[in-house]
Design an enzyme around this catalytic site. Structure first.
Site, PDB file in Angstrom:
ATOM      1  N   THR A  39       0.851  -1.187   0.000  1.00 58.67           N
ATOM      2  CA  THR A  39       0.000   0.000   0.000  1.00 58.67           C
ATOM      3  C   THR A  39       0.887   1.236   0.000  1.00 58.67           C
ATOM      4  OG1 THR A  39       0.041   0.219   2.409  1.00 58.67           O
ATOM      5  CG2 THR A  39      -1.711  -1.139   1.459  1.00 58.67           C
ATOM      6  N   ASP A  40       0.365   2.350  -0.472  1.00 55.30           N
ATOM      7  CA  ASP A  40       1.048   3.604  -0.184  1.00 55.30           C
ATOM      8  C   ASP A  40       0.811   3.890   1.304  1.00 55.30           C
ATOM      9  OD1 ASP A  40       2.494   5.934  -0.340  1.00 55.30           O
ATOM     10  OD2 ASP A  40       1.421   6.719  -2.077  1.00 55.30           O
TER      11      ASP A  40
END
Ligand SMILES: *[C@@H]1O[C@H](CO)[C@@H](O)[C@H](O)[C@H]1NC(C)=O
Ligand SMILES: *[C@@H]1O[C@H](CO)[C@@H](O)[C@H](O)[C@H]1NC(C)=O
Ligand SMILES: *[C@@H]1O[C@H](CO)[C@@H](O)[C@H](O)[C@H]1NC(C)=O
Ligand SMILES: *[C@@H]1O[C@H](CO)[C@@H](O)[C@H](O)[C@H]1NC(C)=O
Ligand SMILES: *[C@@H]1O[C@H](CO)[C@@H](O)[C@H](O)[C@H]1NC(C)=O
Ligand SMILES: *[C@@H]1O[C@H](CO)[C@@H](O)[C@H](O)[C@H]1NC(C)=O
Length: 877
Positions: A279-280
């Site tokens: 994920t960011d």
């Protein structure tokens, strides 16, 4: 795992916790279809041995050891490198930004930004930049470098982070990504292709809390996605990239990190991605949902609201596996993908320990800053110097990117003994120091980088004025953006005016710009346009130098008779000075080319890319890609709108001819590529849910406050195991736990069907320096024009390959080779879900030349012949 070196430095921590939900778009024609389950990795030949080793290691892990390596240990958890599993000897991995070097540390090089590297149109320099960044990352102990960025692609000229990537064209981005990844990964560092996908605007990209700011939805149709935005990701996967990062925004209504169609369907199945997907930072919204959607790693481990010791994974992923909601084979696949990438890059053989901390510049500091005030102290920075001689390649790129738009009366190059009057605060480094603003979140002094997580701390900044003063004798510098009173100019005097335009990541607002250039628009900052006009009113010889993140509108002054020369120096990084004076004073010819179009007016582009979408407050804003394939030059050419300076434009001090072109068929194409390879050798990841004791924290283990662990208490572990028998998770529509037996027909290898990269045609052209006085490097750009009436709406021309010559002396020639793949001549057919050559051996034209509007050679695919021409493919109204 991860010493979660931070991708976000400033977080707006909201005190009120809320329970986030996955919102759906209201643009009902765009749907994120379900795609389940997550396809297993390990079926691609190049990864077989790494997967075999990884599977063996993961098979020896306990449940809590597996979940321990799929998430960071928490935001601001510092630098101390443990083993994520001492028992099996798997280390924590260090993940670190930036897009142009190693972020938030000392003794590193600030490389030119991606947009600058793209403007060189030089594959070798793109590769060398990657290799040098990779060496620095490795030297600092960075296992996973969080770049390159190809998303945003550059759809919106005002988009905040376009400069981290290579330019507003899928092939330019793809080649930039490929060469960078090669360079990075040859050093044993895992590269990360990001952000998947549709992060074309900064404002409203993130769901900060559910109610305050829902993230926008990028609504992209299938063909546009394949032919533009996914294209560079496909190339990155083909190159063997070890990691991928999802975006903050939604796609077709569903958050990227929850989007099974995007991750399971496109990235892992069609593109055959074998690495792991993270994920960011702080973009994960649900635990089980994101696991099922194909996410393999949660970074930095915290949920939306960090620093409370909470996580959607770690202990919760342990719980979700014990209670049967996340299948064991999904967890095994996640862990195996991560460990396989580590083997694939040879990090098991040797890798330096992390030797820096992004949270402090001091040698000694808190070992776990987020555990404040309870953290023990210790040595956290060892100041390892890793620059070697990388200033050379940094300078070469900054220099070879400089793009000369105009040079009336051959004002440039100037002789060093002319009286020079230099204007603009952009000529000199920030007097408070080049790093005075965190993550370069101000535009003060020479603009070497944009702002945000894609930036690096300077050790020094070679600024233009310093370099000019070193070369020239009579230099008067006015360090102001307001035109001062000056002595009456003579004919010989030359004014050099520095202007800037900045942008960056949305967590900072700079001079009213919220990441995107929403306030400044495409005008120069600090009244730079007025400064140029005032200088032009006074002097007869004016040179404008622009440090800019992207296109500017130049109309206020570009046609003024005294504005004779204009150089776009892009974002040069630390080597802003000498790289520029080499061009100004003529020791080299400029050889950069525009990696985007410069229009007469902002509105020359379609409204869907000009208008920045606004907050919908409660409902997610909709960013609908209604322009389809028609961005940048594809739009201008279709609408016959003459740009001020076309994509690929860039002048030299000399001239080049393009002659004696040839075209040769290498592979006989068919309408469709040969059928894909089957998935073979997929390992068996199935496993019964282990005994809950594997999840229980050892009694004597001393935890660190707020640190994220993968254990549960004995009673919780036991309760979760009970749940597996009594209740069932409410799975999303379309969910299945059984691996698909039919795989996408466009897949079959890393990046898609391997046959898409079959070389279809080889072209060559002889480039000659026809000037008398200057050496220079020429760019050869190859654009494909699809046959008329081929049944698909296709842009007039599309860049498909490029090469740069060596430095050619006057009269010198070089034969440049260009190659076109099957994919280059294909369109994405939404019905068959495959790449189609609309007219095999048809009347394709391949245009060669130095810019998209300066194509003087055409080769015919049907006749296998080429000719020189004065009539290019692009006709303006
Ligand atoms: C988004 O929706 C469009 C229109 O239905 C569809 O063509 C496309 O494949 C979808 N893309 C994703 C990533 O879901
Ligand atoms: C997880 O990793 C941490 C270091 O981040 C380590 O202290 C802990 O022992 C590991 N847990 C397991 C189950 O191995
Ligand atoms: C991690 O494990 C490896 C292999 O067992 C061992 O050599 C190393 O000393 C451990 N590192 C730490 C920091 O405990
Ligand atoms: C299992 O645990 C996860 C993580 O806490 C939770 O989201 C999920 O709802 C649980 N499943 C069941 C069936 O209770
Ligand atoms: C760079 O490294 C040297 C030697 O390791 C060290 O003395 C110096 O302080 C470092 N520079 C910075 C700015 O940290
Ligand atoms: C390059 O060619 C153009 C067009 O023929 C000409 O006007 C210009 O003077 C030439 N420049 C040089 C440096 O030879």
């Amino acid at each position: 795992m991860g010493v979660a070196k931070l991708a976000l430095a400033l977080l707006h921590v909201v005190a009120v916790a809320s329970t986030p939900t996955v919102r759906r778009a209201t643009a009902s024609e765009y749907k994120a279809l379900p795609y389940y389950p997550a396809p297993f990795g390990g079926w691609v030949d190049e990864w077989t041995s790494s997967y075999a080793k990884a599977k063996k290691l993961v098979d020896s892990m306990t449940l809590a050891e597996k979940t321990n390596i799929t998430a960071g240990t928490g935001l601001f958890m510092g630098y101390v490198q443990h083993n994520a599993s001492d028992r099996v000897g798997f280390p924590q991995l260090c993940l670190n930004d930036a897009a142009n070097g190693v972020r938030q540390t000392d003794n590193v090089t600030v490389f030119p930004d991606g947009i600058t590297a793209g403007a060189t149109f030089d594959k070798n320099l793109l590769y060398q930049r990657g290799a040098a960044i990779g060496k620095e990352a490795r030297g600092k102990g960075v296992n996973v470098w969080l770049g390159p960025s190809v998303g945003p692609l550059g759809r919106k000229p005002k988009g905040g982070r376009n400069w981290e990537g290579f330019g507003a064209d899928p092939v330019l981005q793809a080649v930039g990504a490929r060469q960078t990844i090669k360079g990075i990964q040859e050093q044993g560092v895992i590269a990360t292709i990001k952000h998947l996908i549709g992060n074309e605007q900064e404002m409203y990209r993130r769901q900060t809390t559910d109610v305050v700011s829902p993230a926008y939805s990028a609504n992209i149709d299938d063909r546009t996605l394949h032919e533009l935005y996914l294209w560079p990701f496909a190339e990155a996967v083909r190159t063997g990239v070890g990691a991928a990062m999802t975006a903050y925004n939604r796609v077709n209504g569903t958050t990227s990190s929850e989007n099974s169609y995007l991750i399971n369907g496109l990235l892992k199945d069609e593109l055959g991605f074998q690495g792991f997907v993270m994920t960011d930072w702080l973009s994960q919204i649900t635990g089980v949902g994101s696991a099922l959607a194909g996410m393999d790693m949660s970074m930095p481990g915290d949920p939306l609201i960090p620093l409370f010791g909470n996580s959607l994974w770690m202990h919760e992923l342990t719980r979700a596996t014990l209670n049967g909601s996340v299948p064991m084979d999904r967890l095994n696949d996640m862990a195996t993908r991560i460990v396989a990438s580590w083997y694939q890059l040879g990090q098991d053989r040797s890798f330096p320990e992390v030797n820096f901390d992004t949270n402090t510049k001091n040698a000694v500091g808190p070992l776990y800053p987020a555990a404040w005030p309870n953290s023990p102290q210790g040595t956290v920075n060892k100041f390892v110097a890793v620059q070697a001689d990388h200033d050379k390649v940094a300078r070469q790129i900054a220099q070879d990117a400089i793009t000369m738009l105009k040079n009336k009366d051959e004002l440039l190059p100037i002789s060093a003994d002319r009286p020079l009057y230099v204007f603009g605060t952009g000529a000199q480094a920030n007097s408070d120091g080049p790093n005075a603003c965190a993550d370069r979140n101000c535009n003060k002094g020479t603009l070497g980088q944009g702002w945000g997580s894609g930036t690096v701390d300077y050790m020094y900044l070679d600024d233009p004025i310093g370099a000019i003063k070193e070369e020239a004798e009579k230099v008067t510098f006015y360090n102001t953006d307001k035109f001062p009173s000056v002595p009456k100019p003579t004919e010989d005097d030359v004014a050099i005016v520095f202007i800037t335009s900045d942008s960056g990541e949305n967590q900072y607002t700079v001079e009213g710009n919220h990441g995107d250039r929403d306030a400044s628009r495409l005008n120069a900052w600090h009244n730079g346009d007025a400064l140029v006009k005032a200088a032009a009113a006074k002097y007869t010889n004016v040179i404008v130098v622009a440090h800019t993140v992207g296109p500017l509108v130049l109309e206020e002054w570009i046609d003024l008779p005294s504005v004779k020369s204009v150089l776009i120096a892009h974002l040069p990084g630390q080597e802003a000075g000498k790289s520029l004076t080499n061009v100004l004073f003529g020791s080299v010819s400029p050889s950069g080319h525009l990696p985007y179009s410069i229009t007469h007016a902002e509105d020359d582009m379609p409204a869907s890319v000009v208008d920045l979408i606004d907050s919908g407050f409660i409902d997610p804003p909709q960013d609908t890609y209604s322009e389809g394939l028609y961005i940048d030059y594809r739009w201008l050419n279709k609408e016959k709108i003459r740009p001020r300076y076309a994509f690929g434009h860039g002048l030299s001090y000399t001239n080049f001819s393009y002659t004696k072109a040839t075209i040769k068929k290498v592979t006989q194409l068919d309408t469709y590529p040969p059928s894909r390879q089957d998935k073979e050798g997929v390992l068996d990841y199935s496993q019964d849910i282990p005994d809950y004791q594997e999840a229980v924290k050892p009694k004597d283990f001393k935890t660190i406050w707020r640190y994220l662990y993968s254990w549960l208490s004995e009673s919780d572990a036991k309760a979760a195991a009970e749940k597996a028998k009594t209740s069932k998770y409410n799975y999303p529509d379309g969910y299945s736990a059984t691996q698909k037996t039919v795989s996408p027909r466009a897949g079959g290898a890393q990046g898609g069907n391997a046959a898409l990269w079959d070389e279809a045609y080889h072209l060559s052209v002889v480039v000659t320096n026809t000037g008398k006085d200057f050496s220079g490097k020429a760019s050869v750009q190859a654009y494909v024009q699809f046959p008329d009436g081929n049944g698909y709406d296709t842009p007039v021309i599309q860049l498909r390959d490029f090469e740069k010559t060596a430095e050619l002396a006057p009269g010198e020639k070089e034969e440049v080779k260009i190659s076109l793949t099957r994919k280059d001549l294909s369109v994405w057919d939404v019905k068959t879900q495959d790449w189609v050559v609309p007219e095999v051996d048809g009347a394709y034209k391949v245009w060669l030349g130095g810019a998209s509007d300066d194509l003087t050679v055409v080769c015919y695919v049907d006749e296998l012949s080429c000719e020189e021409t004065t009539k290019g493919p692009v006709v303006y109204a």
